[in-house]
Structure formats: C-alpha cells, structure tokens
Design a protein around this motif. Structure first.
Motif, short mmCIF file in Angstrom:
data_model
loop_
_atom_site.label_atom_id
_atom_site.label_comp_id
_atom_site.label_asym_id
_atom_site.label_seq_id
_atom_site.Cartn_x
_atom_site.Cartn_y
_atom_site.Cartn_z
N LEU A 133 0.81 -1.21 0.00
CA LEU A 133 0.00 0.00 0.00
C LEU A 133 0.85 1.27 0.00
CD1 LEU A 133 -2.77 -1.01 2.56
CD2 LEU A 133 -3.03 -0.75 0.10
N LEU A 135 2.64 2.56 2.30
CA LEU A 135 2.41 3.35 3.50
C LEU A 135 3.71 3.83 4.14
CD1 LEU A 135 -0.51 1.20 4.82
CD2 LEU A 135 -0.68 3.57 4.04
N ILE A 141 -4.23 7.99 5.03
CA ILE A 141 -5.22 7.72 3.99
C ILE A 141 -6.47 8.53 4.32
CG2 ILE A 141 -6.56 5.93 2.80
CD1 ILE A 141 -4.35 4.02 4.20
N LYS A 183 -9.79 1.35 -0.92
CA LYS A 183 -9.51 2.77 -1.09
C LYS A 183 -8.35 2.98 -2.06
CE LYS A 183 -10.27 7.06 0.14
NZ LYS A 183 -11.54 7.72 -0.14
N ARG A 184 -7.36 2.10 -2.00
CA ARG A 184 -6.21 2.23 -2.87
C ARG A 184 -6.40 1.55 -4.22
NH1 ARG A 184 -1.34 3.92 -0.28
NH2 ARG A 184 -2.03 5.64 1.03
N THR A 187 -6.57 3.74 -7.33
CA THR A 187 -5.26 4.30 -7.68
C THR A 187 -4.41 3.27 -8.39
OG1 THR A 187 -5.36 5.75 -5.75
CG2 THR A 187 -3.20 5.39 -6.76
N TRP A 188 -4.43 2.03 -7.87
CA TRP A 188 -3.66 0.97 -8.51
C TRP A 188 -4.13 0.72 -9.93
CZ3 TRP A 188 -4.09 -2.80 -3.81
CH2 TRP A 188 -3.19 -2.37 -2.83
#
Length: 304
Positions: A133, A135, A141, A183-184, A187-188
């Motif tokens: 992720l 992070l 986030i 949530k990610r 974006t991916w």
C-alpha cells in the motif's frame, strides 16, 4: 499509544456505514488490553491493545517502538505524523497506519486537541500489505470516516472481554484492512501499466528465478539506477530487499501449510543453497526454518 492528556470533553460527528451522521462523545483517554496466544488461537489476527485518545500539542510526540501495526482514526482536530524523515498531517476522517517497528512519531498538531480511536494489530500478511500500500511513503489515507463504527466495535470488544472477543476483533480487523485495500484499488487501477508494478508482478510470478538488477531494469524499460530510485519511491525499499521479503513470506506459508522438506522450500523460494536460505530466513523471522515450523504447529522442540 496513549500519552497523558488534558481531560477535556470532546464532541464529534462521525459518519456511519449507512451515511447517516450521529453525535458521539467521550471525555477522557482510555486504553484496553487483550491477551491472546497466537500459537493457540485459531484466528489469524491478534489485537493486543486499543482505545480512545484526547491529546494536545503540549503532550509531545509518541515515539516508542511496539513492534506492531497500529491504525489511528482521527475524529477531530489534527495529528502530526512523522515517518521516514517526512511529516504528514492527519485530519478528521483520515486513517493512519503505522508500523511501530520502524522509526516514527505522532502527536497533536497545534490548535484544537487531537481526538482519535486506535488499535494495534498483528498477523500474517500485514507487513506485506503495509509495503504494497506504499504506506512507508505516506501513512495517511484520507476519507475513511466510515470506519468509525469498525473502530468502536474493536474498542467495545476489548472493553467487554467476552469469550468470543477474538472472533469479533478478527472480523473488524479484516473489515478495516479490506476498506484500506479498496480505497487504494482505484489508484492501482490507474497505474496498472506502471513499470514498477510490472516488475513486482514478474518477480512474484517467477519468485524462484535467479534475478539480477539488470533483468529487472529490462522489464521496467529503465536503467538500473532509475529502477532503484523509482522502486524505492514506490515501495520504500530496494528491489532486492523487496524480493527477499516476498520469498520469506512464501517460505513462512510453505513451512506452515505443507510438509515439504526444508531443501524443497528453499528451492521454491529461489534458493539453491539451503544454508543460504536458512541464514536469510533466520535473519527475517528470528528462528531457523525448522524451528519456525515447530512453533507454527505447536510441536515440541525435539520433533522433526
């Protein structure tokens, strides 16, 4: 994770899963502990501690190492988070994921007190997911206020300590981690053709291969130095270290879920030399592959 703070009544408005908003109140910091034997428990995750916190800028920064992953959901005010030599702001409805085995710091920003819910967690795959992720690059986030009910359920379970506490905790941890992943995901998808993602896909696909930086750079269409810089920016680590971590994760799975001999596990993880594999594995997990298998299966030390 709870520093001393002024006991000021805080009122905040949180969004439920059904998008309705309700007023919640807490007037003091509280922490709740829960003891679980990870070797005896049938559940994958453990939540040793969690709580609710009110803290001001005057209370300073928390920097102690707990060797656990910690999720922090901001309710009101703002937090200051330090990771990797950078400073990030955690405002209302934001979630912070910290690997507290790494160097970090967090505390209230100037202004209104920072109020948040939090819990620590441990379990298989969390290190890997934290890395995937990205992070390490940014632990904050945004727009995850809908997890407030999830965090409150964790704290309620820790407070009540009922016989089915671990089942409830595992359900909520899985829900929180899944929400982060979703949530990610957008974006991916937007960077699906990113050369660094393609390198990681190829490394996983042929994890037992003999990999050199030059071969990875060819996949990415970059020079070795460009690959190194972009890979570290995306993942927080180098390609070789990332590959080694992936291999160790696979080794842990094979040692736990199969009866393959150590030499076979080593080969499937890209090691032609079992001694080299055992050395890297012990450096990663703190014990030898054989001992790791015994611990994961709750076998006596003398067992083979």
């Amino acid at each position: 994770m709870i520093p001393a703070s002024s006991a000021e009544k805080m009122v905040y408005c949180a969004e439920n899963m059904d998008n309705t908003r309700t007023m919640r109140v807490f007037d003091r910091s509280e922490v709740f502990f829960h003891a679980t034997d990870p070797l005896a428990s049938p559940w994958p995750y453990t939540v040793p501690v969690g709580g609710q916190t009110i803290v001001t800028h005057q209370d300073g920064m928390v920097r102690r190492s707990y060797h656990e992953h910690v999720l922090i959901l901001t309710l009101s005010g703002a937090g200051r988070v330090e990771v990797g030599g950078q400073v990030f702001k955690a405002g209302p409805d934001s979630l912070v994921w910290l690997d507290t085995s790494q160097k970090y710091g967090h505390g209230a920003d100037r202004g209104a007190p920072w109020t948040y819910l939090w819990f620590a967690m441990a379990g298989p795959g969390l290190d890997r997911l934290h890395e995937q992720l990205a992070l390490l690059d940014n632990p904050v986030i945004e727009d995850l206020g809908n997890l407030c009910d999830c965090f409150e359920a964790v704290i309620a379970a820790l407070r009540a300590q009922l016989p089915d506490c671990d089942a409830h905790l595992n359900a909520q941890v899985a829900a929180a981690v899944a929400a982060l992943f979703r949530k990610r995901a957008a974006t991916w998808a937007a960077v699906g053709n990113d050369p660094i993602n393609e390198v990681m896909r190829q490394l996983r696909r042929r994890i037992d291969g003999h990999w050199e930086i030059e071969a990875m750079a060819n996949i990415a269409g970059l020079s070795p130095s460009q690959l190194f810089r972009r890979f570290k920016a995306a993942t927080g680590t180098t390609p070789i270290f990332w590959l080694r971590q992936e291999r160790m994760m696979l080794a842990e799975h094979l040692l736990t879920a199969t009866t393959s001999q150590i030499v076979g596990v080593a080969a499937r993880c890209g090691y032609s030399d079992p001694y080299h594999f055992s050395r890297d594995f012990k450096r990663h997990s703190g014990v030898s592959p054989r001992r790791f298998r015994q611990i994961s299966r709750n076998e006596p030390t003398g067992s083979s």
